[in-house]
Design a protein around this motif. Structure first.
Motif, PDB file in Angstrom:
ATOM      1  N   PRO A  58       0.757  -1.146  -0.280  1.00  0.00           N
ATOM      2  CA  PRO A  58       0.208   0.079  -0.403  1.00  0.00           C
ATOM      3  C   PRO A  58       1.214   1.553   0.114  1.00  0.00           C
ATOM      4  O   PRO A  58       2.310   1.225   0.803  1.00  0.00           O
ATOM      5  CB  PRO A  58      -0.744  -0.152   1.124  1.00  0.00           C
ATOM      6  N   PRO A  59       0.596   2.556  -0.983  1.00  0.00           N
ATOM      7  CA  PRO A  59       0.852   3.794  -0.863  1.00  0.00           C
ATOM      8  C   PRO A  59       2.147   4.628   0.340  1.00  0.00           C
ATOM      9  O   PRO A  59       2.782   4.385   0.186  1.00  0.00           O
ATOM     10  CB  PRO A  59       0.736   4.484  -1.130  1.00  0.00           C
ATOM     11  N   PRO A  60       1.012   4.717   1.585  1.00  0.00           N
ATOM     12  CA  PRO A  60       1.516   5.406   2.663  1.00  0.00           C
ATOM     13  C   PRO A  60       2.435   4.489   3.403  1.00  0.00           C
ATOM     14  O   PRO A  60       3.363   5.180   3.610  1.00  0.00           O
ATOM     15  CB  PRO A  60       0.224   5.026   3.183  1.00  0.00           C
ATOM     16  N   ILE A  61       3.267   2.694   3.304  1.00  0.00           N
ATOM     17  CA  ILE A  61       4.302   2.197   3.495  1.00  0.00           C
ATOM     18  C   ILE A  61       5.105   2.549   3.722  1.00  0.00           C
ATOM     19  O   ILE A  61       5.949   3.266   3.978  1.00  0.00           O
ATOM     20  CB  ILE A  61       3.518   0.837   3.956  1.00  0.00           C
ATOM     21  N   PRO A  62       5.399   2.683   2.027  1.00  0.00           N
ATOM     22  CA  PRO A  62       6.532   3.373   1.440  1.00  0.00           C
ATOM     23  C   PRO A  62       7.121   4.587   2.055  1.00  0.00           C
ATOM     24  O   PRO A  62       8.041   4.188   1.733  1.00  0.00           O
ATOM     25  CB  PRO A  62       6.369   2.622  -0.232  1.00  0.00           C
ATOM     26  N   LYS A  63       5.706   5.653   1.586  1.00  0.00           N
ATOM     27  CA  LYS A  63       5.710   6.589   1.742  1.00  0.00           C
ATOM     28  C   LYS A  63       6.645   6.904   3.566  1.00  0.00           C
ATOM     29  O   LYS A  63       7.811   7.610   3.303  1.00  0.00           O
ATOM     30  CB  LYS A  63       4.497   7.045   1.757  1.00  0.00           C
ATOM     31  N   PHE A  64       6.398   6.324   4.335  1.00  0.00           N
ATOM     32  CA  PHE A  64       6.260   6.519   5.963  1.00  0.00           C
ATOM     33  C   PHE A  64       7.690   5.713   5.979  1.00  0.00           C
ATOM     34  O   PHE A  64       9.072   6.225   6.526  1.00  0.00           O
ATOM     35  CB  PHE A  64       5.781   5.376   6.354  1.00  0.00           C
ATOM     36  N   PHE A  65       8.676   4.766   4.430  1.00  0.00           N
ATOM     37  CA  PHE A  65       9.590   4.358   5.339  1.00  0.00           C
ATOM     38  C   PHE A  65      10.624   4.972   4.679  1.00  0.00           C
ATOM     39  O   PHE A  65      11.712   5.309   5.356  1.00  0.00           O
ATOM     40  CB  PHE A  65       9.641   2.503   4.927  1.00  0.00           C
ATOM     41  N   SER A  66      10.774   5.804   4.430  1.00  0.00           N
ATOM     42  CA  SER A  66      11.428   6.907   3.343  1.00  0.00           C
ATOM     43  C   SER A  66      11.631   8.077   3.810  1.00  0.00           C
ATOM     44  O   SER A  66      12.309   8.217   4.730  1.00  0.00           O
ATOM     45  CB  SER A  66      10.932   7.355   1.592  1.00  0.00           C
ATOM     46  N   LEU A  67      10.410   8.544   4.488  1.00  0.00           N
ATOM     47  CA  LEU A  67      10.435   9.962   5.768  1.00  0.00           C
ATOM     48  C   LEU A  67      11.292   9.263   6.646  1.00  0.00           C
ATOM     49  O   LEU A  67      12.478  10.417   7.362  1.00  0.00           O
ATOM     50  CB  LEU A  67       8.893  10.595   5.983  1.00  0.00           C
ATOM     51  N   SER A  85      20.947  10.896  -5.662  1.00  0.00           N
ATOM     52  CA  SER A  85      19.627   9.289  -4.183  1.00  0.00           C
ATOM     53  C   SER A  85      20.074   8.735  -3.599  1.00  0.00           C
ATOM     54  O   SER A  85      20.850   8.469  -2.934  1.00  0.00           O
ATOM     55  CB  SER A  85      19.731   8.307  -5.599  1.00  0.00           C
ATOM     56  N   ALA A  86      18.850   9.399  -2.007  1.00  0.00           N
ATOM     57  CA  ALA A  86      19.807   9.246  -1.038  1.00  0.00           C
ATOM     58  C   ALA A  86      19.627   7.297  -0.730  1.00  0.00           C
ATOM     59  O   ALA A  86      19.832   7.347   0.688  1.00  0.00           O
ATOM     60  CB  ALA A  86      18.103   9.760   0.142  1.00  0.00           C
ATOM     61  N   VAL A  87      18.507   7.110  -0.923  1.00  0.00           N
ATOM     62  CA  VAL A  87      18.398   5.790  -0.912  1.00  0.00           C
ATOM     63  C   VAL A  87      20.001   4.418  -1.582  1.00  0.00           C
ATOM     64  O   VAL A  87      20.246   3.569  -0.838  1.00  0.00           O
ATOM     65  CB  VAL A  87      17.425   4.424  -2.226  1.00  0.00           C
ATOM     66  N   ALA A 102      13.788  -1.389   7.707  1.00  0.00           N
ATOM     67  CA  ALA A 102      13.816  -0.403   6.803  1.00  0.00           C
ATOM     68  C   ALA A 102      13.829   0.205   5.817  1.00  0.00           C
ATOM     69  O   ALA A 102      13.109  -0.087   4.872  1.00  0.00           O
ATOM     70  CB  ALA A 102      13.304   1.422   7.480  1.00  0.00           C
ATOM     71  N   LEU A 103      15.542   0.322   5.507  1.00  0.00           N
ATOM     72  CA  LEU A 103      15.750   0.342   4.349  1.00  0.00           C
ATOM     73  C   LEU A 103      15.561  -0.935   4.044  1.00  0.00           C
ATOM     74  O   LEU A 103      15.576  -0.907   2.548  1.00  0.00           O
ATOM     75  CB  LEU A 103      17.191  -0.149   4.356  1.00  0.00           C
ATOM     76  N   THR A 104      15.351  -2.273   3.996  1.00  0.00           N
ATOM     77  CA  THR A 104      15.142  -4.335   3.015  1.00  0.00           C
ATOM     78  C   THR A 104      13.836  -3.747   3.003  1.00  0.00           C
ATOM     79  O   THR A 104      13.833  -4.168   2.337  1.00  0.00           O
ATOM     80  CB  THR A 104      15.440  -4.721   4.572  1.00  0.00           C
ATOM     81  N   PHE A 105      12.582  -3.284   3.638  1.00  0.00           N
ATOM     82  CA  PHE A 105      11.396  -2.458   2.942  1.00  0.00           C
ATOM     83  C   PHE A 105      11.034  -1.776   1.877  1.00  0.00           C
ATOM     84  O   PHE A 105      10.250  -2.048   1.542  1.00  0.00           O
ATOM     85  CB  PHE A 105      10.412  -2.556   4.654  1.00  0.00           C
ATOM     86  N   PHE A 106      11.841  -1.257   2.564  1.00  0.00           N
ATOM     87  CA  PHE A 106      11.789   0.503   1.378  1.00  0.00           C
ATOM     88  C   PHE A 106      12.440  -0.537  -0.585  1.00  0.00           C
ATOM     89  O   PHE A 106      11.702  -0.293  -0.967  1.00  0.00           O
ATOM     90  CB  PHE A 106      12.961   1.770   1.922  1.00  0.00           C
ATOM     91  N   LEU A 107      13.829  -1.224   0.252  1.00  0.00           N
ATOM     92  CA  LEU A 107      14.033  -2.072  -1.392  1.00  0.00           C
ATOM     93  C   LEU A 107      13.517  -2.506  -1.490  1.00  0.00           C
ATOM     94  O   LEU A 107      13.586  -2.608  -3.265  1.00  0.00           O
ATOM     95  CB  LEU A 107      15.840  -1.926  -0.606  1.00  0.00           C
ATOM     96  N   LEU A 108      12.021  -3.406  -0.951  1.00  0.00           N
ATOM     97  CA  LEU A 108      11.870  -3.924  -1.325  1.00  0.00           C
ATOM     98  C   LEU A 108      10.692  -3.724  -2.166  1.00  0.00           C
ATOM     99  O   LEU A 108       9.886  -3.856  -3.726  1.00  0.00           O
ATOM    100  CB  LEU A 108      10.726  -5.069  -0.180  1.00  0.00           C
TER     101      LEU A 108
END
Length: 323
Positions: free
Chosen positions: A34-43, A108-110, A208-214
């Motif tokens: 769901p879109p809000p979750i990647p946004k949260f981990f990005s922040l 790219s911060a990631v 968090a990095l793992t989830f975001f890269l997924l």
């Protein structure tokens, strides 16, 4: 290049989850986040990297080496859009050339965070001031890109160009604002703040990095089809430009005598391309540019290239010149 560096990077759990996300799209799995979750981990990642950078900056202090590194970062953020613009003008109109040039002048911060994880695996130290360089490389590239549009797009009308909005978007972009603000809070609170936030900033970080890269793997794979619009010229540009920029970054790092860890991070900053802040600014201020070109090249080509091959390649360069 030492293949052990490539394998060390590929076997990093967050990177493997990036491939898992890509493979989910390629095999047509219904995996969806769901879109809000990647946004949260990005922040979260911006807060964590900014805060840790501020704490480390307090430890190292602001000396001549810090000033040289930050000045060099800003200089590269200005030079890269200019020279890449003229390369891109071989095939593209001024609007698309400027938008893509700004994208590659920014960062790219990631990718930066992944490079930090790679250094941790190798046990190589780096300094917190590189986060300040990260934060300050976003805005100059956006401004240079818009200046290029202003100068070379002859049909651009004066009334269509609001410089106040350009400066606001480039300097107060949400990701830039949060990163700089977190850096400032890290500086103000120092080691005490680091201890208070340790469970949040340290223990959660790699999860968090793992989830975001997924999620990034899912998004990157979906963008692959846009590469048909980009063509061979832009795909080649998206692969070779990071290598050239990283080479320039390593040369500068050697001249100003950065440590090996900082040299890698600086090279990664020079080599990466923005797929969040700059595209948002370009959509607002250069609507004539095609988003599928500057987003797909940065996200579907340059980002995976840097994650898989670029970071080990740049580390190999560090090993050669700093041995």
């Amino acid at each position: 290049m030492d293949l052990s560096l490539v394998m060390s990077n590929l076997l990093n759990p967050p990177v493997l989850f990036f491939f898992l996300g890509m493979s989910a799209v390629l095999v047509k799995s219904d995996l969806e986040i769901p879109p809000p979750i990647p946004k949260f981990f990005s922040l979260y990642l911006l807060i964590a990297i900014g805060f840790k950078g501020g704490v480390e900056l307090v430890k190292s202090g602001i000396g001549q080496d810090v000033i040289l590194a930050i000045t060099s970062a800003i200089l590269m953020a200005c030079i890269v859009p200019i020279y890449t613009f003229f390369i891109l003008r071989i095939k593209l109109d001024p609007y698309n050339a400027a938008a893509i040039a700004a994208t590659y002048g920014s960062i790219s911060a990631v990718t930066f965070i992944t490079a930090g994880s790679f250094l941790d695996q190798l046990g190589i130290a780096s300094d917190g001031y590189m986060v300040a360089a990260l934060a300050l490389m976003e805005s100059p590239a956006i401004i240079i890109g818009l200046v290029l549009v202003k100068v070379f797009a002859a049909t651009q009308n004066e009334q269509d160009f609001d410089w106040g909005e350009v400066l606001r978007e480039s300097c107060l972009n949400g990701s830039v604002f949060l990163l700089v603000g977190s850096l400032a809070i890290g500086i103000l609170t120092g080691e005490h703040g680091a201890q208070v936030l340790k469970p949040f900033i340290e223990d959660m970080f790699y999860g968090a990095l793992t989830f975001f890269l997924l999620d990034m793997g899912l998004v990157a794979a979906k963008r692959i089809q846009d590469l048909q619009k980009a063509g061979v010229f832009l795909i080649a540009f998206a692969i070779f430009t990071p290598v050239v920029n990283a080479g320039l970054g390593l040369a500068i790092a050697k001249v100003i005598q950065m440590s090996p860890g900082d040299a890698l991070l600086f090279a990664v900053l020079c080599a990466s391309a923005s797929y969040i802040a700059v595209p948002a600014a370009m959509r607002l201020t250069v609507p004539e540019a095609n988003p599928s070109l500057y987003i797909s090249t940065a996200l579907a080509v340059t980002f995976p290239f840097n994650i898989i091959f670029g970071i080990p390649l740049y580390q190999y360069g560090v090993n050669l010149f700093w041995s």
